[in-house]
Design a protein around this motif. Structure first.
Motif, PDB file in Angstrom:
ATOM      1  N   GLY A   1      -7.591  16.649   2.049  1.00  6.62           N
ATOM      2  CA  GLY A   1      -6.495  15.709   2.262  1.00  6.62           C
ATOM      3  C   GLY A   1      -5.155  16.409   2.350  1.00  6.62           C
ATOM      4  N   ALA A   2      -4.916  17.374   1.455  1.00  6.29           N
ATOM      5  CA  ALA A   2      -3.637  18.093   1.451  1.00  6.29           C
ATOM      6  C   ALA A   2      -3.467  18.926   2.718  1.00  6.29           C
ATOM      7  CB  ALA A   2      -3.540  18.977   0.211  1.00  6.29           C
TER       8      ALA A   2
ATOM      9  N   THR B   1       0.779  -1.249   0.000  1.00  2.00           N
ATOM     10  CA  THR B   1       0.000   0.000   0.000  1.00  2.00           C
ATOM     11  C   THR B   1       0.806   1.292   0.000  1.00  2.00           C
ATOM     12  OG1 THR B   1      -0.125   0.014   2.421  1.00  2.00           O
ATOM     13  CG2 THR B   1      -1.915  -1.103   1.215  1.00  2.00           C
ATOM     14  N   GLU B   2       2.064   1.258   0.396  1.00  2.00           N
ATOM     15  CA  GLU B   2       2.789   2.523   0.576  1.00  2.00           C
ATOM     16  C   GLU B   2       2.884   3.326  -0.718  1.00  2.00           C
ATOM     17  OE1 GLU B   2       7.227   3.932   1.297  1.00  2.00           O
ATOM     18  OE2 GLU B   2       6.408   2.972   3.096  1.00  2.00           O
ATOM     19  N   ALA B   3       3.202   2.700  -1.825  1.00  2.00           N
ATOM     20  CA  ALA B   3       3.365   3.439  -3.085  1.00  2.00           C
ATOM     21  C   ALA B   3       2.058   4.132  -3.478  1.00  2.00           C
ATOM     22  CB  ALA B   3       3.826   2.494  -4.191  1.00  2.00           C
TER      23      ALA B   3
ATOM     24  N   LYS C   1      -1.374   9.068  -3.794  1.00  2.00           N
ATOM     25  CA  LYS C   1      -2.632   9.745  -3.495  1.00  2.00           C
ATOM     26  C   LYS C   1      -2.385  11.039  -2.726  1.00  2.00           C
ATOM     27  CE  LYS C   1      -7.162   9.016  -1.443  1.00  2.00           C
ATOM     28  NZ  LYS C   1      -8.067   8.072  -0.793  1.00  2.00           N
ATOM     29  N   LYS C   2      -1.513  10.980  -1.736  1.00  2.00           N
ATOM     30  CA  LYS C   2      -1.208  12.172  -0.948  1.00  2.00           C
ATOM     31  C   LYS C   2      -0.501  13.219  -1.806  1.00  2.00           C
ATOM     32  CE  LYS C   2      -1.068   9.987   3.608  1.00  2.00           C
ATOM     33  NZ  LYS C   2      -1.944  10.920   4.323  1.00  2.00           N
ATOM     34  N   GLN C   3       0.393  12.772  -2.666  1.00  2.00           N
ATOM     35  CA  GLN C   3       1.068  13.699  -3.576  1.00  2.00           C
ATOM     36  C   GLN C   3       0.067  14.339  -4.536  1.00  2.00           C
ATOM     37  OE1 GLN C   3       4.384  11.844  -5.643  1.00  2.00           O
ATOM     38  NE2 GLN C   3       5.731  13.453  -4.915  1.00  2.00           N
TER      39      GLN C   3
END
Length: 196
Positions: A128-129, A89-91, A96-98
């Motif tokens: 989210g940002a 899940t990390e990638a 998504k956050k980026q």
């Protein structure tokens, strides 16, 4: 940091805020820091092209940077489960956050007059940002160890005082956007009930 009135609803599923140039600069700087921070860790041990294509990495340990660790925490207390989950899940979570921070940056860069007009999806990206930026600032402020009362008493010349001012302003900004989204959702629900 309170020159704006925050986000307001502007018609159906549209949310508007006006930012002063100084506010835009602060937000742009913070977005760019988050985007850079979330840049992918290079996956040295990856030989499987299929795994790379679907976002499975060889990274199974949390990031060493404390801010990045707060943005990408372990999902499980058990280290084996946490490591396995992170590989899958990390990638995707980083991307998504980026993407949220990039969306925020694009809107700020294209708002010559300081007016930001968001549709529903972009409003959620901004939420989210802003949340990620506040998490990062919270780590720097050691919010878990310091109460808000302690942070309010920072000396005027303490460099963290400015960080805390931005942190609280972002909290207020996030609250105004969330309130506008909730108002819109409640109106939609009432409208649907009225049509039933």
């Amino acid at each position: 940091m309170t020159a704006t009135e925050g986000f307001k609803r502007h018609g159906d599923h549209s949310y508007v805020a006006t930012f002063a140039d100084s506010e835009k600069e602060v937000l742009l700087n913070l977005c760019e820091q988050i985007i850079e921070l979330l840049a992918e860790r290079h996956d040295h041990g990856h030989d499987d092209p299929l795994a790379a294509m679907v976002g499975i990495t060889s990274h199974d340990s949390p990031p060493e940077d404390e801010v990045l660790h707060r943005l990408l925490p372990n999902a499980y207390a058990d280290q084996v489960d946490a490591s396995e989950f992170r590989r899958y899940t990390e990638a995707t979570l980083r991307q998504k956050k980026q993407a949220h921070a990039i969306s925020m940056r694009i809107h700020l860069k294209s708002a010559d007059d300081g007016v930001i007009d968001l549709d529903h999806d972009n409003a959620n990206a901004w939420l989210g940002a802003i949340n990620d930026i506040r998490l990062a600032l919270g780590v720097r402020l050691k919010v878990q160890n310091n109460s808000h009362e302690d942070l309010e008493l920072l000396a005027p010349d303490d460099p963290l005082r400015g960080v805390y001012a931005v942190y609280t302003w972002l909290g207020w900004l996030q609250e105004t956007l969330l309130s506008a989204l909730i108002d819109d959702a409640e109106e939609d629900e009432e409208s649907q009930l009225g049509n039933s």
